[in-house]
Write a protein that holds these residues in place. Structure first.
Motif: not given
Length: 461
Positions: A277-280, A325-331, A410-417
């Motif tokens: 929770d703190g990290l999120t 629901n944290v999408f910035g690092p994935m992008a 942000t990116l909601r899909a973790p792969h695919g380029g």
């Protein structure tokens, strides 16, 4: 003629697995060595060994960072290395395998005991266990993430209307595939440690971590706890021979599941939930400066070893945050992972006199891998000239990661380029995100073009 078998596998099962196989096959042809390679990649097991082939083999090469069912090779001489080693030094591995002493009937038992000892030592490697869990989790994350992204085609909140196609896609991707993510991660970490008896306790521990809210960190802890508990019980529970069959199907799953579950509920779950929770909260509330620094770090990690442990650590961190629901690092991670092969391709175009024909051909292949988010496309260049290629790639990827976070992408899909970029609402701030990738690619290419010596000077030196 001595026959050699080799099995290759990497955590994602996409690039390293097949590049290692190709390197071994090419080296075997050059040395006229009889070789068969089994690949355990994202599409499944290909060229699987038969029992007869294993029995007839002189030695086995295991080039893998995940579990490859090494129990099949008991009693056979084994050369065991990381999968990247088969790409860098395939000829050396083949020579090691040929130099192994084949097991004779007299020393077969000794070979079996040595193999068991080697496997036991291998099982103590936490990185391998974690990557086994990640490799089994990834298909769920990728499929689920893409299905969630496709639901956004109908509007970012269209899935909230019950009975619609968007709601069905969200139910499949979010409520089902993503719900299995942490349990499968924990289950296969445990499986890697204790084999089959550890699977059920790991799955149960992972499900508890998910339901408690401990997230992927809780799943990792549950997997290791269940695995080592199962391994301990497997080793120290002694039963009469006619009752041994009860251990893997009754006693170990029951006791290990109970212990892991109680630990998760009463001791581990709440503290880890607090950490998650703190990290999120910290990640969602990042200011621009901290976001840039995080993107800089993740980007550099993605390019440091191009698919190796550091790269996988950054990717696993970003993927784990999707469930929160944290999408910035994935992008940032996907953009930074695309940059090294794309930058190397661009360098072969801009500085043609500094690359051989083979390197230019490899650059074209790297471009295809780069747009597909397969960072490993840069490995051939890094292997041949690490002190110029790796710093160039790290600088370009770090800049891309920093810009992606600074732009709020942000990116909601973790792969695919690039193939997921056209999906509406899958990427936040798409134009700026694309710009971040382009800038990092140009920086990598420009830096490498400056550092690289012309082909003529390289030949003379």
């Amino acid at each position: 003629m001595k026959k050699i078998l080799a099995v290759t596998a990497c955590p994602t099962g996409v690039a390293h697995t097949y590049m290692a196989a190709e390197s071994l096959i090419k080296a075997a042809k050059e040395k006229n060595i009889a070789l068969k390679v089994e690949t355990r990649g994202a599409v499944g097991v290909e060229n699987e060994f038969t029992e007869q082939e294993i029995a007839e083999a002189h030695a086995i090469i295991v080039a893998a960072d995940t579990d490859v069912l090494e129990g099949r090779f008991l009693g056979k001489p084994v050369v065991k290395v990381a999968v990247a080693q088969a790409i860098k030094n395939p000829a050396g591995l083949l020579e090691q395998a040929l130099a192994k002493q084949a097991a004779s009937p007299d020393d077969y038992a000794k070979q079996v005991e040595q193999s068991k000892s080697d496997r036991s030592a291998t099982r103590s490697g936490p990185y391998k266990h974690l990557m086994t869990g990640v490799s089994h989790m990834l298909p769920l994350v990728v499929a689920g993430g893409l299905l969630i992204a496709l639901s956004f085609v109908f509007g970012i909140e269209a899935f909230k209307v019950k009975g619609t196609f968007a709601a069905a896609l969200m139910q499949i991707g979010g409520s089902s595939a993503f719900a299995l993510m942490v349990p499968v991660l924990a289950g296969f970490i445990s499986f890697s440690i204790a084999e089959k008896p550890g699977l059920a306790p790991g799955l149960i521990g992972g499900m508890l971590a998910s339901s408690i809210g401990a997230g992927f960190l809780g799943g990792i802890l549950a997997g290791f706890l269940a695995g080592y508990t199962s391994l301990f019980l497997k080793k120290y529970i002694k039963l009469p021979r006619n009752l041994e069959g009860l251990k893997p199907i009754l006693l170990i799953p029951l006791l290990a599941s109970a212990f892991t579950g109680l630990m998760m509920i009463y001791i581990i779950g709440d503290p880890v939930k607090g950490i998650m929770d703190g990290l999120t909260a910290w990640l969602t509330g990042l200011g621009t400066t901290n976001a840039v620094l995080l993107g800089l770090l993740l980007g550099a990690m993605m390019a440091f070893d191009m698919g190796g442990p550091v790269n996988k650590a950054a990717y696993t961190f970003a993927v784990g945050l999707l469930a929160s629901n944290v999408f910035g690092p994935m992008a940032a991670v996907m953009a930074a992972g695309m940059t090294p092969p794309l930058g190397l391709w661009l360098a072969t175009v801009l500085a043609k006199n500094k690359f051989t024909k083979e390197e230019k051909d490899a650059g074209n292949a790297a471009a295809v891998l780069g747009i597909s988010f397969i960072t490993e496309g840069a490995i051939p260049f890094a292997a041949s000239d690490p002190f110029r290629v790796i710093p160039s790639a790290m600088v370009g990827s770090a800049i891309t990661g920093a810009l992606s976070m600074a732009f709020g992408a942000t990116l909601r899909a973790p792969h695919g380029g690039i193939f997921v970029l056209p999906i509406p609402n899958a990427v936040g701030h798409l134009a700026l995100y694309t710009l971040a990738i382009v800038i990092g690619t140009v920086v990598t290419a420009a830096m490498l073009s400056f550092l690289k010596k012309p082909v003529e000077q390289r030949i003379q030196s």
